[in-house]
Design a protein around this motif. Structure first.
Motif, PDB file in Angstrom:
ATOM      1  N   UNK A 225      -4.458   4.388 -38.991  1.00 30.79           N
ATOM      2  CA  UNK A 225      -3.335   3.600 -38.493  1.00 30.79           C
ATOM      3  C   UNK A 225      -2.805   4.263 -37.231  1.00 30.79           C
ATOM      4  N   UNK A 226      -2.003   3.518 -36.462  1.00 30.70           N
ATOM      5  CA  UNK A 226      -1.636   3.983 -35.124  1.00 30.70           C
ATOM      6  C   UNK A 226      -0.162   3.679 -34.854  1.00 30.70           C
ATOM      7  N   UNK A 227       0.500   4.611 -34.200  1.00 29.71           N
ATOM      8  CA  UNK A 227       1.912   4.421 -33.874  1.00 29.71           C
ATOM      9  C   UNK A 227       2.156   4.931 -32.453  1.00 29.71           C
ATOM     10  N   UNK A 228       2.620   4.031 -31.586  1.00 30.81           N
ATOM     11  CA  UNK A 228       2.850   4.395 -30.178  1.00 30.81           C
ATOM     12  C   UNK A 228       4.260   4.940 -29.970  1.00 30.81           C
ATOM     13  N   UNK A 229       4.654   5.843 -30.863  1.00 25.58           N
ATOM     14  CA  UNK A 229       5.967   6.473 -30.744  1.00 25.58           C
ATOM     15  C   UNK A 229       5.844   7.681 -29.824  1.00 25.58           C
ATOM     16  N   UNK A 230       6.616   7.695 -28.753  1.00 24.26           N
ATOM     17  CA  UNK A 230       6.501   8.768 -27.762  1.00 24.26           C
ATOM     18  C   UNK A 230       7.230  10.014 -28.266  1.00 24.26           C
ATOM     19  N   UNK A 231       6.637  10.634 -29.286  1.00 19.19           N
ATOM     20  CA  UNK A 231       7.262  11.787 -29.921  1.00 19.19           C
ATOM     21  C   UNK A 231       6.295  12.964 -29.923  1.00 19.19           C
ATOM     22  N   UNK A 232       6.782  14.101 -29.493  1.00 15.42           N
ATOM     23  CA  UNK A 232       5.952  15.301 -29.444  1.00 15.42           C
ATOM     24  C   UNK A 232       6.351  16.318 -30.505  1.00 15.42           C
ATOM     25  N   UNK A 233       6.911  15.846 -31.631  1.00 18.25           N
ATOM     26  CA  UNK A 233       7.344  16.771 -32.672  1.00 18.25           C
ATOM     27  C   UNK A 233       6.164  17.211 -33.528  1.00 18.25           C
ATOM     28  N   UNK A 234       6.413  18.175 -34.394  1.00 12.51           N
ATOM     29  CA  UNK A 234       5.370  18.706 -35.280  1.00 12.51           C
ATOM     30  C   UNK A 234       5.079  17.765 -36.442  1.00 12.51           C
ATOM     31  N   UNK A 235       5.792  16.622 -36.516  1.00 14.17           N
ATOM     32  CA  UNK A 235       5.643  15.703 -37.648  1.00 14.17           C
ATOM     33  C   UNK A 235       4.984  14.378 -37.261  1.00 14.17           C
ATOM     34  N   UNK A 236       4.644  14.193 -35.970  1.00 16.31           N
ATOM     35  CA  UNK A 236       4.176  12.890 -35.528  1.00 16.31           C
ATOM     36  C   UNK A 236       2.782  12.949 -34.899  1.00 16.31           C
ATOM     37  N   UNK A 458       0.037  24.085 -46.539  1.00 23.32           N
ATOM     38  CA  UNK A 458       1.110  24.964 -46.097  1.00 23.32           C
ATOM     39  C   UNK A 458       1.253  25.059 -44.594  1.00 23.32           C
ATOM     40  N   UNK A 459       0.488  24.262 -43.854  1.00 19.11           N
ATOM     41  CA  UNK A 459       0.627  24.269 -42.404  1.00 19.11           C
ATOM     42  C   UNK A 459       1.964  23.635 -42.017  1.00 19.11           C
ATOM     43  N   UNK A 460       2.427  23.932 -40.811  1.00 19.05           N
ATOM     44  CA  UNK A 460       3.748  23.453 -40.398  1.00 19.05           C
ATOM     45  C   UNK A 460       3.685  22.429 -39.270  1.00 19.05           C
ATOM     46  N   UNK A 461       2.505  22.236 -38.679  1.00 15.43           N
ATOM     47  CA  UNK A 461       2.370  21.261 -37.601  1.00 15.43           C
ATOM     48  C   UNK A 461       1.267  20.276 -37.967  1.00 15.43           C
ATOM     49  N   UNK A 462       1.594  18.993 -37.947  1.00 15.29           N
ATOM     50  CA  UNK A 462       0.655  17.971 -38.400  1.00 15.29           C
ATOM     51  C   UNK A 462      -0.589  17.887 -37.513  1.00 15.29           C
ATOM     52  N   UNK A 463      -0.507  18.436 -36.304  1.00 12.68           N
ATOM     53  CA  UNK A 463      -1.668  18.435 -35.408  1.00 12.68           C
ATOM     54  C   UNK A 463      -2.776  19.370 -35.905  1.00 12.68           C
ATOM     55  N   UNK A 467      -8.718  16.473 -37.453  1.00 15.59           N
ATOM     56  CA  UNK A 467      -9.776  17.073 -36.622  1.00 15.59           C
ATOM     57  C   UNK A 467      -9.403  17.100 -35.145  1.00 15.59           C
ATOM     58  N   UNK A 468      -9.052  15.951 -34.598  1.00 13.81           N
ATOM     59  CA  UNK A 468      -8.736  15.856 -33.172  1.00 13.81           C
ATOM     60  C   UNK A 468      -7.419  15.088 -33.008  1.00 13.81           C
ATOM     61  N   UNK A 469      -6.299  15.795 -32.922  1.00  9.70           N
ATOM     62  CA  UNK A 469      -4.995  15.124 -32.884  1.00  9.70           C
ATOM     63  C   UNK A 469      -4.805  14.261 -31.644  1.00  9.70           C
ATOM     64  N   UNK A 470      -4.229  13.088 -31.859  1.00 13.05           N
ATOM     65  CA  UNK A 470      -3.869  12.174 -30.784  1.00 13.05           C
ATOM     66  C   UNK A 470      -2.347  12.139 -30.688  1.00 13.05           C
ATOM     67  N   UNK A 471      -1.834  12.633 -29.570  1.00 13.95           N
ATOM     68  CA  UNK A 471      -0.397  12.725 -29.359  1.00 13.95           C
ATOM     69  C   UNK A 471      -0.094  12.298 -27.914  1.00 13.95           C
ATOM     70  N   UNK A 472       1.176  12.103 -27.557  1.00 15.92           N
ATOM     71  CA  UNK A 472       1.482  11.696 -26.177  1.00 15.92           C
ATOM     72  C   UNK A 472       0.835  12.620 -25.150  1.00 15.92           C
ATOM     73  N   UNK A 473       0.156  12.027 -24.178  1.00 15.45           N
ATOM     74  CA  UNK A 473      -0.526  12.729 -23.095  1.00 15.45           C
ATOM     75  C   UNK A 473      -1.711  13.561 -23.580  1.00 15.45           C
ATOM     76  N   UNK A 474      -2.229  13.259 -24.768  1.00 13.27           N
ATOM     77  CA  UNK A 474      -3.327  14.058 -25.285  1.00 13.27           C
ATOM     78  C   UNK A 474      -4.310  13.191 -26.081  1.00 13.27           C
ATOM     79  N   UNK A 475      -5.462  12.925 -25.471  1.00 15.67           N
ATOM     80  CA  UNK A 475      -6.556  12.244 -26.165  1.00 15.67           C
ATOM     81  C   UNK A 475      -7.855  12.957 -25.826  1.00 15.67           C
ATOM     82  N   UNK A 476      -7.787  14.289 -25.836  1.00 23.46           N
ATOM     83  CA  UNK A 476      -8.966  15.105 -25.495  1.00 23.46           C
ATOM     84  C   UNK A 476      -9.977  15.025 -26.639  1.00 23.46           C
ATOM     85  N   UNK A 477     -11.223  15.265 -26.292  1.00 20.21           N
ATOM     86  CA  UNK A 477     -12.370  15.343 -27.205  1.00 20.21           C
ATOM     87  C   UNK A 477     -12.798  13.948 -27.645  1.00 20.21           C
TER      88      UNK A 477
END
Length: 477
Positions: A225-236, A458-463, A467-477
């Motif tokens: 699923x996909x969400x175009x929320x412009x959020x750079x937090x550790x939860x999105x 027990x990790x603290x960042x969802x990224x 395998x390859x996190x997709x976040x604002x300004x980041x679609x590498x790999x």
């Protein structure tokens, strides 16, 4: 000769005269000892090289990250730490290896550095463990629902419906962006687009899943699923996976029972199947905690936290009761909360959810009957006219992990709610049809898979759990 997995060699019940193992070099010490790992386990197997009879040129190519094939005898280890080692009689370097340029050297790397090298970070102990746990959790999800007789449904990734009503969706189009066709009103003419209408990447398979539940009884989806929320937090994340069961004839209490039983099952399953990986991740977390101020440290170790979920009954509390508890709590009165609770109707934040779980009830919590104005249009309206049959499951350290509801099965009430929110009936005509023809009480929930993996590892960042996190300004790999 077929190679044997490192995991199987380490679990062998006897020494073996002739075996072959293949994997990647984690370390190479004293021109003699290779720590070999093939991804089948968190543990390495030691390979003892006959350096006196191995050409110097070959020894120079045994570097961290190199792929090798070793043939020899599985013998009892002479060193401490493991039962067996491989006495190597033949060693072969597979492919090229550039020791000076390989980023994953045997030292501690920052998580940010590892994200920048996501194509190689899985070769580290931590990310190998995380991805094995993720794989086992994925299997457990299917195992649970299949055992319960659920039908697995693949709902569309491309959709014309906004299930959440939030509008934060990625648009799908084949129109030329430098020359968009316009209609007579001067707007983009989507009739000339590939699908002949405005379409997006889905934020949820729920609406389509409901249509199948009203025919097959109990179904589940498990897909991207996909969400175009412009959020750079550790939860999105912009791209993530969702688990969404839908069950005909289930009311909210049945839904809570299902969600609690499901989540206990998958956690118990992964504890049984990933013991070594979880112990490693627990040790990693304990080391990480030492560098934090005392106030920011977790109150429970990783396995203790997982068992906390298994050993404690989930406390069921209405939203109204939770608001009263939070409003009268010490951190609220002393303004320790970042978001102060003043009145009924507030949208609870992670700090409030964790307080209820970790401080007040000291157990997992299921909150239900939320204010209608902070929940989605499809949730069943209660008789009071101001709350809906919604439920959220709250866990220690993470807050909300599951969100669900009894769905609004009454055509007239659903249509009125859609009208009040400006949701076009023509866009969701097919969804309304399920209320026109054979409507019945039904319920479901959604669980973000990465949120579950985050909790279990027990990790603290969802990224760090995809395998390859997709976040604002980041679609590498």
């Amino acid at each position: 000769m077929r190679h044997t997995k490192v995991k199987d060699l380490l679990n062998s019940t006897t020494t073996l005269q002739e075996i072959n193992a293949k994997g990647w070099v984690r370390t190479f010490r004293n021109n003699q000892f290779i720590a070999l790992n093939d991804g089948s386990t968190i543990n390495n197997i030691q390979c003892v090289v006959d350096f006196e009879n191995t050409p110097d040129e070959t020894l120079k190519r045994i570097t961290t990250g190199a792929a090798v094939s070793v043939t020899g005898t599985l013998a009892e280890s002479k060193g401490a730490g493991q039962k067996y080692e491989i006495q190597v009689t033949k060693l072969e370097i597979l492919g090229d290896s550039d020791a000076e340029k390989f980023p994953m050297q045997p030292k501690k790397h920052s998580l940010e550095f590892l994200r920048e090298n996501a194509h190689l970070r899985v070769r580290t102990n931590a990310f190998g463990a995380i991805m094995r746990v993720r794989s086992v959790l994925s299997y457990a999800v299917h195992s649970y629902f299949q055992q319960k007789g659920f039908v697995y449904v693949n709902t569309p990734i491309i959709t014309g419906a906004d299930a959440e009503g939030a509008g934060e969706m990625f648009q799908v189009t084949s129109l030329p962006l430098d020359n968009l066709p316009k209609n007579e009103e001067g707007n983009i003419d989507y009739k000339k687009d590939f699908f002949g209408k405005h379409t997006n990447l889905t934020v949820s398979g729920q609406l389509e899943g409901e249509t199948f539940a009203m025919a097959l009884g109990q179904i589940y989806t498990f897909g991207p699923t996909f969400r175009a929320e412009n959020s750079n937090t550790s939860r999105h994340l912009a791209e993530f996976w969702m688990i969404e069961p839908e069950v005909a004839f289930n009311d909210l209490n049945d839904n809570m029972d299902l969600a609690e039983d499901f989540i206990r099952y998958v956690i118990k399953y992964v504890i049984e199947k990933c013991t070594d990986d979880l112990k490693f991740l627990e040790g990693r977390l304990l080391e990480e905690e030492k560098s934090k101020p005392q106030a920011e440290r977790s109150e429970m170790a990783l396995l203790e936290k997982l068992n906390f979920v298994l050993e404690n009954n989930f406390k069921r509390v209405s939203y109204t009761e939770a608001i009263d508890i939070l409003r009268d709590s010490t951190p609220n009165k002393k303004k320790k909360f970042q978001y102060i609770i003043n009145e009924w109707g507030a949208d609870l934040q992670s700090e409030h959810e964790r307080y209820l779980v970790e401080k007040h009830f000291k157990s997992p919590v299921i909150l239900f009957d939320y204010p209608a104005n902070i929940k989605a249009f499809y949730m069943r309206l209660n008789e009071d006219g101001k709350t809906v049959r919604a439920m959220d499951i709250l866990f220690p350290g993470i807050g909300e992990i599951v969100g669900g509801s009894q769905r609004e099965e009454r055509f007239d009430v659903l249509a009125e709610k859609m009208k009040a929110l400006g949701i076009d009936e023509e866009e969701l005509w097919w969804y309304l049809d399920t209320r026109r023809f054979g409507s019945a009480v039904h319920s479901g929930f959604g669980l973000g898979f990465e949120r579950l993996v985050l909790f279990v590892t027990g990790m603290t960042n969802i990224r760090d759990v995809i395998a390859f996190p997709r976040t604002p300004q980041n679609a590498e790999f």
